[in-house]
Each structure stands twice: as C-alpha cells, then as structure tokens.
Design a protein around this motif. Structure first.
Motif, short mmCIF file in Angstrom:
data_model
loop_
_atom_site.label_atom_id
_atom_site.label_comp_id
_atom_site.label_asym_id
_atom_site.label_seq_id
_atom_site.Cartn_x
_atom_site.Cartn_y
_atom_site.Cartn_z
N THR A 127 12.58 8.72 3.76
CA THR A 127 11.45 9.11 2.90
C THR A 127 11.16 10.61 2.94
O THR A 127 10.39 11.10 2.12
CB THR A 127 10.19 8.33 3.29
OG1 THR A 127 9.95 8.47 4.71
CG2 THR A 127 10.35 6.85 2.97
N SER A 131 8.45 2.03 -1.16
CA SER A 131 6.99 2.04 -1.09
C SER A 131 6.42 2.70 -2.34
O SER A 131 6.76 3.85 -2.64
CB SER A 131 6.53 2.82 0.15
OG SER A 131 5.17 3.18 0.06
N PRO A 132 5.54 2.01 -3.08
CA PRO A 132 4.92 2.63 -4.25
C PRO A 132 4.14 3.89 -3.90
O PRO A 132 4.14 4.85 -4.67
CB PRO A 132 3.98 1.53 -4.77
CG PRO A 132 4.58 0.26 -4.27
CD PRO A 132 5.16 0.59 -2.93
N LYS A 133 3.50 3.91 -2.74
CA LYS A 133 2.73 5.08 -2.34
C LYS A 133 3.64 6.28 -2.10
O LYS A 133 3.36 7.40 -2.57
CB LYS A 133 1.93 4.77 -1.07
CG LYS A 133 0.88 3.69 -1.26
CD LYS A 133 0.19 3.35 0.05
CE LYS A 133 -0.81 2.21 -0.14
NZ LYS A 133 -1.46 1.83 1.14
N VAL A 134 4.74 6.05 -1.39
CA VAL A 134 5.68 7.15 -1.12
C VAL A 134 6.35 7.58 -2.42
O VAL A 134 6.56 8.77 -2.66
CB VAL A 134 6.73 6.72 -0.08
CG1 VAL A 134 7.76 7.84 0.14
CG2 VAL A 134 6.05 6.38 1.24
N THR A 173 5.10 7.45 -5.43
CA THR A 173 4.13 8.23 -6.20
C THR A 173 4.00 9.63 -5.66
O THR A 173 3.89 10.61 -6.42
CB THR A 173 2.75 7.52 -6.18
OG1 THR A 173 2.89 6.20 -6.74
CG2 THR A 173 1.72 8.30 -6.96
N TYR A 174 4.02 9.77 -4.33
CA TYR A 174 3.95 11.10 -3.71
C TYR A 174 5.13 11.96 -4.18
O TYR A 174 4.95 13.11 -4.58
CB TYR A 174 3.97 10.96 -2.18
CG TYR A 174 3.95 12.28 -1.46
CD1 TYR A 174 2.75 12.86 -1.07
CD2 TYR A 174 5.13 12.95 -1.14
CE1 TYR A 174 2.72 14.08 -0.41
CE2 TYR A 174 5.12 14.16 -0.48
CZ TYR A 174 3.92 14.72 -0.12
OH TYR A 174 3.90 15.93 0.54
N LYS A 210 4.85 13.00 -7.92
CA LYS A 210 3.92 14.12 -8.13
C LYS A 210 4.52 15.42 -7.64
O LYS A 210 4.37 16.47 -8.28
CB LYS A 210 2.60 13.84 -7.40
CG LYS A 210 1.77 12.72 -8.02
CD LYS A 210 0.47 12.52 -7.25
CE LYS A 210 -0.37 11.42 -7.89
NZ LYS A 210 -1.63 11.18 -7.12
N THR A 262 7.97 -3.58 -3.10
CA THR A 262 7.25 -3.07 -1.93
C THR A 262 7.81 -3.72 -0.66
O THR A 262 7.71 -4.94 -0.49
CB THR A 262 5.75 -3.37 -2.04
OG1 THR A 262 5.25 -2.85 -3.27
CG2 THR A 262 4.99 -2.75 -0.88
N ASP A 318 3.58 -2.09 3.55
CA ASP A 318 2.29 -1.64 3.03
C ASP A 318 1.64 -0.56 3.90
O ASP A 318 0.63 0.03 3.50
CB ASP A 318 1.31 -2.83 2.94
CG ASP A 318 1.74 -3.84 1.89
OD1 ASP A 318 2.16 -3.42 0.80
OD2 ASP A 318 1.66 -5.06 2.17
N GLU A 364 0.59 2.83 5.76
CA GLU A 364 0.57 4.25 5.40
C GLU A 364 1.55 5.00 6.31
O GLU A 364 1.58 4.80 7.52
CB GLU A 364 -0.84 4.82 5.61
CG GLU A 364 -1.89 4.24 4.69
CD GLU A 364 -1.87 4.91 3.32
OE1 GLU A 364 -1.12 5.88 3.15
OE2 GLU A 364 -2.59 4.43 2.42
#
Length: 357
Positions: free
Chosen positions: A16, A44-47, A49-50, A53, A79, A82, A84
């Motif tokens: 990541t 991971s959707p969060k990673v 998205t990071y 951006k 996913t 979950d 962080e």
C-alpha cells in the motif's frame, strides 16, 4: 465459467506504500480494458481513495464484499480488511506488508473456489511462497523468451547440492505442460543449461554435476518423448542467440537465468506461476518506493501480466475441452520399441561445433 461471461480477474493491491494502486487506476482508466475482463481489486476502499486523491484521478470503482457481487464493465474493489492503516508513500512498513498479505490470501481463496478465474499480483514485498511448492514452477516470459529456474533464490555455494536429477525431470515436465497447455505450443523444445563451464578436455568436457545429474536427467526426459536439449553453456547460449531456437529454457540458478532475461528483455518480462489449478501472473517489477506517489510509474508491466493471465485462462479452457469426454479405446495398443528411434531427440550442439564437421 459461463461461455458468455468475461473472465474475472482478481488483482491484489500489493504494497500500500508502493505503486500498486497507481498502476491499477492507470490501467482501468482506459474503458477498453473493461471489455476484456471483469476486474476485482482485492484491497481497501479507504486506501484506494487516498491514492486516487494523491494522483488526482477520477477513476471510479464499485465497492463489493464478495466476488460474486462483481459487476461487468466496472472496476470492482473487494474489501479485504476494514482496519485503519497508515499510508506512508514510498516507505516500507509492516502495516503495508500485512495489508498486501491479507489481500493475497483472500484472492487465493476466491480463485481456488472458482469465484474468480485469474489471479494477478501487483508489486509487493511478500516472499514468493507459491514457488516453494514442488509442483509450482515460476516461468518468466518476455516475448519468445521463457525461462524457469531449477533452484530458487539461494546462496551460490548451496546451488550444486540442491540440483538433483529428480528435480530437473519434474521441473522440465511442468514446463513442458505449461508450454503446451498454458501457451499452446504444440511440440515445445526446451533447453537445459549446464551448471559448470566446459573444461578444455574435448573428450571429457563436462563437470561432475553434468555427467552424474544433468545429462542423465536429459536422457530420461528424452525417453519420455519430451524434446529437451543440453547441457547448453550459458554464455554461448545467450551470447550467440541460441535461445531463439527454443520455446523454453531451464537455468540452474537465479543469476544464470534472470541476468540474461533482464538484459535481453529489460522491464518487459512477466511471471507465470504454473503447475497450480488456477492461473497466477505478476509483473517482474518491484514496489518502486522511489517513484511511488509521483504519478510516473509505468503501468505496462502490470497490464501485460493481466493480458497473459487472460490468455492462459482461455488457453487452458480450450486445451482441456477435448479431454472432457474422451472416446473409449476400440483396440488394444501394441508396444513397439521402434518408436524410441522415431522420437529420439538429438543433443543440442553449438553452431561452431556443427560447422567444424
């Protein structure tokens, strides 16, 4: 797989903190890639998205929790965890390695269960545990050059004792099947490299490993009607372009095979881990911490790995289809030893030696 469904390609997000997401977003920003396959990114959707951006791109993805939820003509993101995690672009970390491991484990399970058809691994720092299985052979492919290793990464001093006749025979048979089934080469020719350079004694040119291990293994394979040639001296084999005459090459150790491959193909090679019930490919590139997050990573190697995975999957389907309902034998085969002469395979000789005669 249903005949009218596109192949489902499971793609792990890799490290990541590396270039994995950058490569994925660049590849699937082109809509034509979605016409070839249904991609499922394990990550991971969060990673994701990071990274999106950070790259300032607008590649959209469909978040799913199971592979059977994947939609065609969409970039699907499954996913795999979950929690962080801290993203530190360009820096190795245990969190990044653990995230890569979780994605790979989930992807392997899904491919094994038939929920995806192909596994493609984005760059990570995980050990190559797949190649440690005796039935698995990692074949590096660059255009017409295909190289596999008899021994995996180890100290040079440990190589000779790790080379056995049985290991050469087993790996040659795996490569032979790979060339026929995965790459659809009907009558493949495989070159086996020597471990030692020839001596000055023309009457007895080979070392102990060649005489006691490599040559007997080649003879055994020839008796099994597999076209294997050698031992071939590595410097003249690659230096004189003899590799172009063969469909596959078996090298004895890491640098003997991969140094010529990377010199000839540079960054163009991809890996196919064959011998498993599912298709697995990966680009021959690292995590590239030095350029991660800068938007300049070349996505071509990962794209080639996806292309190769799709091709191999389709090749296996086409190869296995006629075997599904074989006709019963209507006669009793009679053994005829004269066939040994018909299928005898001559040993490979350098061009210079042939010209002398």
């Amino acid at each position: 797989m249903e005949q009218d469904r596109k192949p489902r390609v499971a793609i792990t997000h890799g490290d990541t903190n590396g270039v994995g997401y950058e490569l994925i977003f660049k590849i699937f920003d082109a809509p034509e890639m979605l016409e070839l396959c249904t991609p499922i990114i394990y990550g991971s959707p969060k990673v994701a998205t990071y990274h999106r951006k950070l790259m300032n791109v607008e590649t959209q993805f469909n978040i799913i929790s199971t592979a059977d939820e994947a939609k065609e003509n969409r970039l699907n993101l499954l996913t795999t965890f979950d929690e962080e995690i801290k993203v530190e672009i360009g820096q190795p970390s245990e969190e990044a390695t653990d995230a890569a491991r979780k994605a790979l484990k989930r992807a392997i399970v899904d491919v094994q269960q038939g929920l995806a058809d192909v596994l493609v691994m984005a760059p990570d720092n995980l050990p190559d545990f797949l190649s440690k299985e005796p039935e698995v052979l990692r074949v590096r492919i660059a255009d017409e050059l295909r190289i596999a290793l008899i021994t995996n990464q180890m100290a040079i001093k440990d190589v000779p004792e790790s080379i056995t006749r049985q290991k050469i025979v087993e790996k040659a048979k795996i490569m032979h099947t790979c060339l026929r089934r995965d790459l659809r080469i009907s009558c493949p020719r495989i070159a086996v490299l020597s471990l030692n350079p020839p001596t000055d004694n023309e009457a007895d040119p080979w070392g102990e490993e060649e005489k006691e291990i490599i040559i007997p293994a080649i003879d055994e394979l020839t008796e099994a009607h597999i076209q294997v040639f050698g031992p071939c001296q590595a410097d003249t084999f690659f230096g004189n372009g003899h590799y172009a005459k063969f469909d596959g090459v078996l090298a004895m150790y890491h640098d003997q095979g991969l140094a010529p491959l990377k010199t000839i193909a540079r960054e163009e090679s991809v890996s196919l881990s064959t011998g498993m019930p599912f298709v697995c490919t990966s680009p021959e590139i690292g995590v590239q911490y030095d350029i991660a997050g800068k938007g300049c990573a070349d996505e071509a190697p990962l794209r080639r790995a996806i292309y190769l995975g799709i091709d191999v999957f389709r090749n296996r389907v086409n190869y296995d289809a006629p075997m599904g309902n074989p006709l019963p034998k209507l006669y009793k085969e009679k053994r005829d030893d004269s066939e040994k002469v018909r299928f005898a395979v001559p040993k490979f000789k350098d061009k210079e030696e042939t010209e002398k005669k």
